[in-house]
Enzyme design. Structure first.
Site, short mmCIF file in Angstrom:
data_model
loop_
_atom_site.label_atom_id
_atom_site.label_comp_id
_atom_site.label_asym_id
_atom_site.label_seq_id
_atom_site.Cartn_x
_atom_site.Cartn_y
_atom_site.Cartn_z
N LYS A 28 0.91 -1.41 -0.21
CA LYS A 28 0.20 -0.46 0.12
C LYS A 28 1.04 0.91 0.09
O LYS A 28 0.48 2.21 -0.96
CB LYS A 28 -0.90 0.33 0.90
CG LYS A 28 -0.36 0.05 2.77
CD LYS A 28 -1.32 0.23 3.71
CE LYS A 28 -0.81 -0.19 4.94
NZ LYS A 28 -0.11 1.57 5.36
N THR A 29 2.22 1.41 0.47
CA THR A 29 2.47 2.61 1.02
C THR A 29 3.44 2.58 -0.62
O THR A 29 3.78 3.69 -1.40
CB THR A 29 4.24 2.20 2.41
OG1 THR A 29 3.14 1.85 3.00
CG2 THR A 29 4.88 3.57 2.00
N ASP A 214 -3.83 7.58 4.37
CA ASP A 214 -2.72 6.20 5.19
C ASP A 214 -3.67 5.45 6.23
O ASP A 214 -4.27 6.23 7.44
CB ASP A 214 -1.72 5.95 5.09
CG ASP A 214 -0.93 4.43 4.99
OD1 ASP A 214 -1.64 3.95 4.47
OD2 ASP A 214 0.51 4.63 5.34
N GLU A 215 -4.15 3.97 6.60
CA GLU A 215 -4.48 4.09 8.02
C GLU A 215 -5.87 4.26 8.21
O GLU A 215 -5.78 4.09 9.62
CB GLU A 215 -3.78 3.27 8.68
CG GLU A 215 -2.15 3.24 8.64
CD GLU A 215 -1.78 1.90 8.14
OE1 GLU A 215 -2.96 1.04 8.82
OE2 GLU A 215 -0.48 1.01 8.31
N GLN A 245 -7.54 -4.98 10.01
CA GLN A 245 -6.11 -4.79 10.19
C GLN A 245 -6.86 -2.89 11.56
O GLN A 245 -6.13 -3.30 12.20
CB GLN A 245 -4.88 -4.04 9.83
CG GLN A 245 -4.30 -5.72 8.62
CD GLN A 245 -3.20 -5.07 8.37
OE1 GLN A 245 -2.35 -4.50 8.45
NE2 GLN A 245 -3.30 -4.73 6.92
N ARG A 604 2.43 -11.33 9.74
CA ARG A 604 3.51 -10.38 9.91
C ARG A 604 4.95 -11.54 10.08
O ARG A 604 5.89 -11.15 9.29
CB ARG A 604 3.89 -9.54 11.50
CG ARG A 604 3.01 -9.28 12.54
CD ARG A 604 2.67 -8.32 11.83
NE ARG A 604 1.90 -7.93 10.92
CZ ARG A 604 1.66 -6.60 10.09
NH1 ARG A 604 2.26 -5.94 9.32
NH2 ARG A 604 0.23 -7.42 9.48
#
Length: 647
Positions: A28-29, A214-215, A245, A604
């Site tokens: 996504k970044t 973002d987020e 998330q 993770r």
């Protein structure tokens, strides 16, 4: 830079509102960075009309660093890349005349809020930290729902709520009189300003012609309202988030904000990023299986083109010490036989208390480890002391900072004297500094005490003048004049603690000088803006801390702290009913967030995933029988390998 089909679509979706539903490890970044580059290079957007907002300074810095690799430094610096709070602060500073604030306002962080509440609450509550934190949470809740103290007082349903509402009023009054804002104000004040002032709202909507967030799943009510005031029905924007998330409801995050977008912006484009580049196929299958038990309005399913990978190992143990022993043995065995390093491993847990037994066993077996701490550089006492000195230098009316430093180093001005002085200031509607600066001889003070207070005020006045003529040296001057390091050495006593504190002070001094001078990335700043920026924790970690992170150590951290990170091998420990999910979530029927938290932990892992649990646990001297977590039975059994040896 290679991009998949979904990523390309997300980047090219410019017209109208766009939601990118980005699964864990889906890049996504990279998409956000490439979208900003596309806006500038191919869509004729001016860089100073683009804003990219996220939640942490680390994420903002990472994004800006990536942009600087593809754009010129001058172009990168024109783009607003910041946290929500930093953007709110920017609006407040630029609209200061309309808001009728003093430009030299200072910021109060969460720890300072608790200290302030302790000060203004009644005696029976002052030492009840649990209740003080509850009051602080309530004040934050009210602010984030735009409730004034007057509004709250009209809604109370109990004597306790009525008491809380009065504390809220006293708290707000204190901030207003001291020219202080707290972090919630940085969102609420600009939101209300934009809502109530059409001209200013239009100006900022024009200023930010393309907004990226973002987020997005971590936004709370006030942050969502803040975003909406910066946009309109026909706005062009991109919000990036993942409802799976969303793990921060305890601090106000509302995952339903993702679903509100479709209602508030009917033309919303939804693009899903489901290709995970991090984890093996088996790990993703397990993650998908677990999270499918949550209710979804927007379905997505992660997939990987990497190898299917190792079985997921589930390791039971007879008690917590045995659980830690088994983890240590597994790491020692694999690191010796499979050429793995300690830094390949991360151990994730639900609560910080779970690290203690691991530390004991790792120490015994000589396994190097590092605990990811949430404590900020700015939370060190010596840093808070010196920042409070700088706060009073730039904002003499800051009553909080005044009280914090008047006896640092000790000037033998007693608590009773200070309480009397504060009461006197309240009666006259002047700040403590104003009263002290013009102190005659009130009946409640003797001449010796007056002399001590005047000496302190004279010193602050001197620092205030020097802050204009010699801002880059002002901190060094303060440290030398008050003989701070000498006093600190007497207080700390231990050589190692003294050395660490002196190093922290030197680091703060270096940062201050660098920020005043500026560089090719950052414009020179004045002292007021620097102190505000530091209060927002908007400074990158010290270099030696970054170097420490590369050491060969097992990483220990909470599941919450692991979000955004990745590791070759992951242990998720304490997989018992009552721990994960924890008792509070079970009682409050908030299992879905606990499941999302476990999902974050699973995703993770790149190559190996272990779950551990114990069948007995000692709590307050009692031995409790524990049951395996329900989440273990929501995983596909064909992908699990259970260790049958519980001993």
């Amino acid at each position: 830079m290679l991009l998949n089909f979904a990523q390309k679509n997300a980047i090219k979706c410019i017209k109208g509102p766009c939601l990118i539903l980005a699964g864990a490890g889906s890049g996504k970044t990279k998409v956000i960075v490439n979208k900003i580059i596309h806006l500038i290079k191919n869509c004729q957007y001016s860089p100073n009309n683009i804003a990219s907002v996220t939640f942490t300074n680390r994420a903002a810095y990472e994004m800006k660093s990536r942009l600087a690799k593809h754009l010129s430094i001058s172009t990168t610096n024109q783009i607003i890349v910041s946290t929500f709070h930093a953007l709110g602060l920017k609006i407040i500073q630029q609209e200061i005349d309309t808001l009728h604030f003093n430009i030299n306002f200072t910021l109060l962080d969460e720890k300072d809020q608790i200290i302030l509440l302790k000060k203004i609450c009644d005696k029976q509550i002052k030492n009840n930290i649990k209740l003080l934190k509850k009051i602080n949470v309530m004040i934050s809740f009210w602010k984030n729902n735009f409730f004034t103290p007057l509004k709250v007082q009209s809604l109370v349903n109990s004597s306790l709520e009525e008491y809380f509402s009065k504390i809220y009023e006293k708290y707000n009054t204190y901030l207003n009189e001291s020219n202080i804002l707290d972090f919630d104000d940085l969102i609420c004040i600009p939101t209300l300003l934009l809502k109530n002032n059409h001209t200013i709202k239009k100006r900022w909507q024009k200023k930010i012609s393309y907004l990226l967030v973002d987020e997005y799943q971590d936004t709370n009510n006030s942050q969502y309202e803040f975003i909406k005031t910066l946009t309109h029905l026909d706005s062009d924007f991109t919000f990036v988030g993942d409802d799976d998330q969303s793990i921060y409801s305890w601090r106000g995050a509302n995952p339903k904000n993702i679903f509100s977008l479709k209602k508030d912006f009917p033309t919303l484009n939804i693009i899903k990023l489901e290709h995970n580049y991090r984890s093996s196929g088996r790990i993703l299958k397990v993650a998908n299986s677990l999270i499918s038990n949550n209710i979804h309005l927007l379905e997505k399913k992660l997939f990987s083109k990497l190898k299917y990978g190792n079985f997921i190992q589930i390791i039971p143990a007879k008690n917590e010490e045995s659980e830690a022993e088994k983890i240590a043995e597994k790491i020692l065995f694999e690191s010796s036989k499979k050429s793995k390093t300690y830094q390949d491993y991360a151990i994730l847990y639900r609560g910080n208390y779970q690290s203690k037994i691991l530390e004991k066993i790792f120490f015994k077996k000589n396994i190097p480890y590092k605990i990811a701490e949430n404590s900020s550089f700015f939370s060190h006492p010596e840093i808070k002391d010196l920042l409070n000195y700088l706060r009073i230098v730039i904002n003499p009316d800051d009553n909080y900072a005044f009280m914090r430093i008047i006896n640092i180093p000790s000037r033998k001005i007693g608590v009773i004297t200070l309480n009397k002085l504060e009461k006197y200031a309240n009666q006259t509607n002047f700040s403590l500094f104003q009263i002290s600066n013009n102190l005659q001889k009130p009946s409640f003070l003797n001449q010796n005490t007056i002399n001590k207070i005047k000496k302190f005020v004279t010193l602050i006045n001197k620092f205030h003048e020097l802050s204009y003529s010699n801002p880059s040296e002002i901190l060094d001057i303060i440290i030398k004049e008050i003989k701070y390091e000498s006093w600190l050495s007497k207080i700390l006593k231990e050589p190692k603690k003294i050395t660490n504190s002196i190093n922290n002070i030197n680091t703060l001094s270096e940062w201050l000088k660098q920020m005043i001078e500026g560089n090719e990335f950052e414009k020179p700043m004045n002292l007021s803006k620097i102190v505000t920026k530091m209060s927002l924790r908007d400074v990158i970690k010290k270099n030696h801390l970054n170097q420490e992170e590369t050491n060969n150590q097992v990483q220990l951290m909470t599941l919450h702290a692991s979000k955004g990170l990745e590791f070759s091998s992951v242990f998720i420990i304490g997989m018992c009913e009552g721990i994960l999910p924890n008792y509070k979530s079970i009682d409050n029927n908030n299992i879905e967030e606990e499941r999302r938290l476990t999902y974050v932990g699973i995703t993770r892992a790149k190559k190996q995933l272990f779950f551990t649990y114990c069948i007995r646990k000692t709590q307050y001297g009692q031995i409790l029988n524990m049951s395996p977590s329900r989440f273990l039975f929501e995983l596909p059994p064909e992908d699990l390998e259970w260790d049958k040896n519980i001993l």
